[in-house]
Design a protein around this motif. Structure first.
Motif, short mmCIF file in Angstrom:
data_model
loop_
_atom_site.label_atom_id
_atom_site.label_comp_id
_atom_site.label_asym_id
_atom_site.label_seq_id
_atom_site.Cartn_x
_atom_site.Cartn_y
_atom_site.Cartn_z
N THR A 134 -26.09 5.94 22.96
CA THR A 134 -26.75 7.14 23.46
C THR A 134 -28.22 7.08 23.09
OG1 THR A 134 -26.84 9.57 23.36
CG2 THR A 134 -26.16 8.41 21.35
N ASP A 135 -29.07 7.67 23.92
CA ASP A 135 -30.50 7.68 23.64
C ASP A 135 -30.95 8.95 22.94
OD1 ASP A 135 -30.89 5.17 24.69
OD2 ASP A 135 -31.35 5.89 26.70
N THR A 136 -30.01 9.81 22.57
CA THR A 136 -30.32 11.04 21.83
C THR A 136 -29.21 11.31 20.84
OG1 THR A 136 -31.50 11.99 23.75
CG2 THR A 136 -30.82 13.52 22.01
N PHE A 137 -29.56 11.43 19.57
CA PHE A 137 -28.55 11.76 18.56
C PHE A 137 -29.21 12.52 17.41
CE2 PHE A 137 -30.28 7.78 16.97
CZ PHE A 137 -30.30 7.95 15.59
N MET A 138 -28.39 13.10 16.56
CA MET A 138 -28.87 13.84 15.40
C MET A 138 -28.37 13.20 14.11
SD MET A 138 -28.82 17.93 16.17
CE MET A 138 -27.03 18.06 16.10
N GLY B 152 -30.54 19.92 6.37
CA GLY B 152 -30.85 20.22 7.76
C GLY B 152 -30.62 19.04 8.68
N SER B 153 -30.86 19.25 9.98
CA SER B 153 -30.60 18.23 10.99
C SER B 153 -31.91 17.77 11.63
CB SER B 153 -29.67 18.78 12.07
OG SER B 153 -28.43 19.17 11.53
N ILE B 154 -31.92 16.52 12.04
CA ILE B 154 -33.06 15.95 12.76
C ILE B 154 -32.55 15.33 14.05
CG2 ILE B 154 -34.98 14.32 12.70
CD1 ILE B 154 -34.84 14.39 9.67
N LEU B 155 -33.15 15.69 15.16
CA LEU B 155 -32.79 15.13 16.45
C LEU B 155 -33.77 14.01 16.78
CD1 LEU B 155 -31.62 16.87 19.64
CD2 LEU B 155 -33.56 15.32 19.81
N TYR B 156 -33.24 12.83 17.09
CA TYR B 156 -34.05 11.68 17.50
C TYR B 156 -33.74 11.39 18.97
CZ TYR B 156 -34.43 10.79 12.46
OH TYR B 156 -34.67 10.91 11.11
N THR B 157 -34.78 11.08 19.73
CA THR B 157 -34.53 10.75 21.13
C THR B 157 -35.45 9.63 21.60
OG1 THR B 157 -34.35 11.62 23.39
CG2 THR B 157 -36.12 12.51 22.02
N ALA B 158 -34.86 8.74 22.40
CA ALA B 158 -35.59 7.68 23.11
C ALA B 158 -35.28 7.78 24.60
CB ALA B 158 -35.21 6.31 22.57
N ASP B 159 -34.98 9.00 25.06
CA ASP B 159 -34.62 9.28 26.45
C ASP B 159 -35.81 9.93 27.13
OD1 ASP B 159 -33.68 10.62 28.80
OD2 ASP B 159 -31.64 10.53 28.04
N GLU B 160 -36.34 9.29 28.16
CA GLU B 160 -37.54 9.84 28.81
C GLU B 160 -37.30 11.21 29.40
OE1 GLU B 160 -38.06 10.35 32.22
OE2 GLU B 160 -36.16 9.51 32.95
N PRO C 287 -43.61 14.66 16.31
CA PRO C 287 -42.71 15.69 15.80
C PRO C 287 -42.74 16.98 16.62
CG PRO C 287 -44.70 15.63 14.48
CD PRO C 287 -44.84 14.55 15.52
N LYS C 288 -41.58 17.56 16.79
CA LYS C 288 -41.40 18.90 17.36
C LYS C 288 -40.31 19.58 16.54
CE LYS C 288 -44.23 18.20 20.88
NZ LYS C 288 -45.48 18.98 21.08
N TYR C 289 -40.02 20.84 16.83
CA TYR C 289 -38.90 21.49 16.15
C TYR C 289 -38.48 22.74 16.91
CZ TYR C 289 -41.60 25.41 14.05
OH TYR C 289 -42.33 26.55 13.83
N GLY D 147 -33.80 25.64 13.69
CA GLY D 147 -34.10 24.94 12.45
C GLY D 147 -34.05 23.43 12.55
N THR D 148 -33.71 22.90 13.72
CA THR D 148 -33.62 21.45 13.89
C THR D 148 -35.00 20.83 14.05
OG1 THR D 148 -31.46 21.64 14.97
CG2 THR D 148 -32.67 19.59 15.31
#
Length: 661
Positions: A97-101, A107-115, A430-432, A454-455
């Motif tokens: 997947t190109d998006t995961f947490m 807390g949680s961090i969302l990472y994405t490599a999906d355009e 970074p975003k949130y 809060g992510t």
């Protein structure tokens, strides 16, 4: 004894409470992540935890040799804030997947490599704001376009953006041409010796350019041999104060000023540079305000530096202020905000542009076949090299005639874009989702998911830049006459023969990311598309591909895209044009062969083997010494290079006959 028992019981109680609280928070966060519909990985600590960032990540790195290498999806990688540029696309590939947490007690961090996900997040600034609390310490001289949000940010952007227009770009171009011509003269004085100061020289060039374009200050050029006098009332020169401040910016940002002022001598020197630069800026601000007020008509017609342009905007919009209006949304910039914006533009532009220039010079030295193609493109625009007349050499770099053609040339654009793709200075954006907001909906792979309040979010530039879905790429293993490669362009495949550059032999990065394709390598060709006429199929012209919005984000995208993008592009194009129109940059081999004369006596195959050893050594240093300190750059070591007049290369075209020119 009783006191020790009480102390021990207290310590155990605190440890038990901490453990129980962490387990509770982790359970709660896992439950929330499960409801979100987003793929997640459980990790023991959040990478934004300040104590882990300061100590834990370093201890983890020191412990790595004691254990087997971690999997790309192991918590040993994912708790480190730098994994998006260390292992790049590998975690996304393994998870499918190109998006995961990542989910941790903190807390949680969302990472994405999906355009597509990146496009959604960048386009919804209110739902996914910039975490300006991470940048609070950057406003050491005043609030600015980086450290504000909402209506206040819109006011800053409205007043600052016009300063980065064509008038300033002309100044950037002229100063870069002057500085690069001076730098090449300095390098040519010792052309028989390897240049080991490439990164420092790139930093100095960028500093000098931004000193002139930002403040109207002549910082001095590398070979002029002149010493600047320190003005009365100062203990340091302007260039020295600015250079010291930028070189030690982490200490200025992170440490209280009282510690800098009263600490050991190195800290006191940093504090002195901070105070000296502040004094210089205040003096220049007052002088420029007086100049503009005394002669507004003359100043409007001149090519003014950033300081002057921002002050003009400040003076123009101060008339809008009224007592019954909110100063965060109306009115001009205060003196503090002028200085804050000027410094952050300088701070951001200096490091990123210098790092990119350093990277492109190294990449072209490691890939000389692309350097030759760049020189051919420059010759077609500027004319062939060979003139000994300095006036002639300077006249061909005219802003109005040269820059538009250079900026539109497909191969020059491809070289710069490919450098930013391979070694972009900002690996993550970074975003949130604010903790007090509602869950935010996103479409991920055609399914609606919910990002919990809060992510934290990281748009992984260095990962999406290597996502095979969005980039033409060659499939490994390397080519041979009996084993053709497949060239992937979107969902199509076409065969290419075994001749041409070997995508695996000279990588410029490291595993485990993308082991089966060449997306870790530097290949400007992937940006080019040759158009064919419908009548006879002959090549008509070459254009540059446009990746999907969100797939190429070295300057970010959307409303908060980098204001200095054009500034950086003009500086890079000018530097490359001056350097490669007359010279070539070669890998230095002094560490492998005693003296350049030894290479001259070698035959073609022996010379090629020496060059390949030098290229492998250069790539090894690139992998080992790249690090993230404000921006991603190669630090702590150097790749030796040599500057030679074109046509006098030690490693000439003959040894690269297998490559496509």
């Amino acid at each position: 004894m009783a006191k020790l028992q009480i102390l021990g019981a207290f310590v155990l109680l605190c440890a038990a409470y901490t453990l129980a609280n962490n387990l509770y928070c982790l359970t709660r966060n896992i439950r929330t992540a499960r409801k979100s519909g987003i793929r997640y990985v459980v990790v023991p600590v959040n990478s934004y935890n300040k104590w882990f960032s300061l100590l834990g990540a370093r201890l983890l790195s020191l412990a790595d040799p004691l254990f087997s290498p971690p999997s790309p999806t192991s918590w040993r990688w994912l708790v480190r804030g730098g994994w998006p540029w260390r292992i790049r696309y590998a975690p996304f590939a393994k998870l499918g997947t190109d998006t995961f947490m990542t989910v941790a007690p903190g807390g949680s961090i969302l990472y994405t490599a999906d355009e597509d996900v990146i496009r959604q997040i960048l386009g919804r600034m209110k739902d996914f704001p910039k975490p300006i609390f991470l940048y609070r310490n950057v406003d050491i001289f005043g609030k600015n376009v980086v450290t504000t949000d909402g209506a206040s940010w819109r006011r800053h952007r409205r007043l600052v953006a016009p300063a980065l227009g064509e008038k300033n770009n002309r100044m950037v171009w002229d100063e870069t041409v002057r500085q690069m011509q001076s730098l090449t003269r300095k390098w040519m004085k010792t052309q028989k010796e390897a240049i080991t100061t490439l990164r420092g020289d790139a930093m100095l060039l960028s500093l000098n350019v931004i000193g002139r374009a930002g403040f109207g200050q002549d910082m001095g050029i590398p070979d002029d041999g002149k010493e600047k006098k320190i003005p009365e009332g100062h203990s340091m020169g302007f260039a020295a104060a600015l250079g010291s401040l930028l070189n030690n910016i982490l200490m200025v940002v992170a440490l209280p000023k009282s510690i800098l002022r009263r600490g050991p001598k190195p800290l006191r020197v940093v504090y002195e540079s901070y105070m000296e630069f502040r004094q210089y800026m205040c003096e220049m601000l007052a002088d420029k305000q007086a100049e503009i007020q005394s002669s507004p008509e003359a100043s409007s017609k001149s090519n003014m530096d950033l300081l002057g342009q921002i002050i003009k905007g400040q003076d123009l919009h101060l008339l809008e202020e009224a007592d019954d209006k909110d100063p965060d949304t109306t009115g001009g910039l205060t003196d503090s905000e002028v200085l804050g914006n000027l410094f952050v533009l300088l701070f951001a532009g200096h490091e990123t542009t210098a790092g990119t220039l350093h990277s492109v010079l190294l990449l072209l030295a490691i890939h000389p076949w692309y350097q030759r193609r760049l020189q051919a493109a420059l010759d077609s625009i500027l004319g062939s090299t060979g003139s000994d007349d300095p006036a002639s050499e300077t006249s061909k770099f005219h802003y109005d005639t040269a820059l538009p053609k250079l900026m539109c040339d497909p191969f020059i654009t491809a070289v710069i874009n490919e450098t930013l793709r391979v070694m972009g200075p900002i690996p993550t954006i970074p975003k949130y989702v604010p903790a007090d907001s509602e869950p935010q909906r996103l479409m991920v792979d055609g399914t609606e998911v919910s990002v919990p309040p809060g992510t934290m979010i990281k748009l992984c530039a260095s990962c999406v830049h290597r996502n095979p879905k969005y980039w033409p790429h060659q499939v490994l293993p390397p080519p041979s006459p009996t084993h053709p490669l497949s060239l992937h362009t979107g969902n199509k495949k076409e065969k290419i023969d075994g001749r041409g550059p070997d995508p695996q032999r000279h990588w410029t990065s490291w595993g485990p990311s993308n082991p089966h394709n060449d997306l870790e390598g530097f290949r400007p060709d992937r940006w080019l598309k040759t158009m064919h006429s419908a009548r006879d199929g002959a090549p008509a012209f070459t254009s540059v591909i446009s990746p999907p919005f969100g797939a190429f984000i070295p300057f970010s995208e959307g409303p908060r895209a980098c204001l200095g993008k054009r500034f950086a592009q003009v500086e890079l194009v000018a530097a490359l044009a001056v350097l490669f129109s007359s010279y070539s940059v070669e890998l230095g081999v002094e560490e492998l062969v005693p003296g350049v004369e030894g290479v001259d006596a070698m035959g073609r195959e022996e010379r090629r083997r020496v060059w390949e050893r030098a290229a492998e050594e250069a790539n090894g240093r690139w992998r080992k010494h790249s690090s993230m300190v404000i921006t991603l750059q190669m630090r702590g070591n150097c790749v030796p290079v040599r500057l030679v007049p074109r046509g006098r290369e030690v490693f000439g075209d003959g040894i690269f006959s297998g490559h496509s020119w």
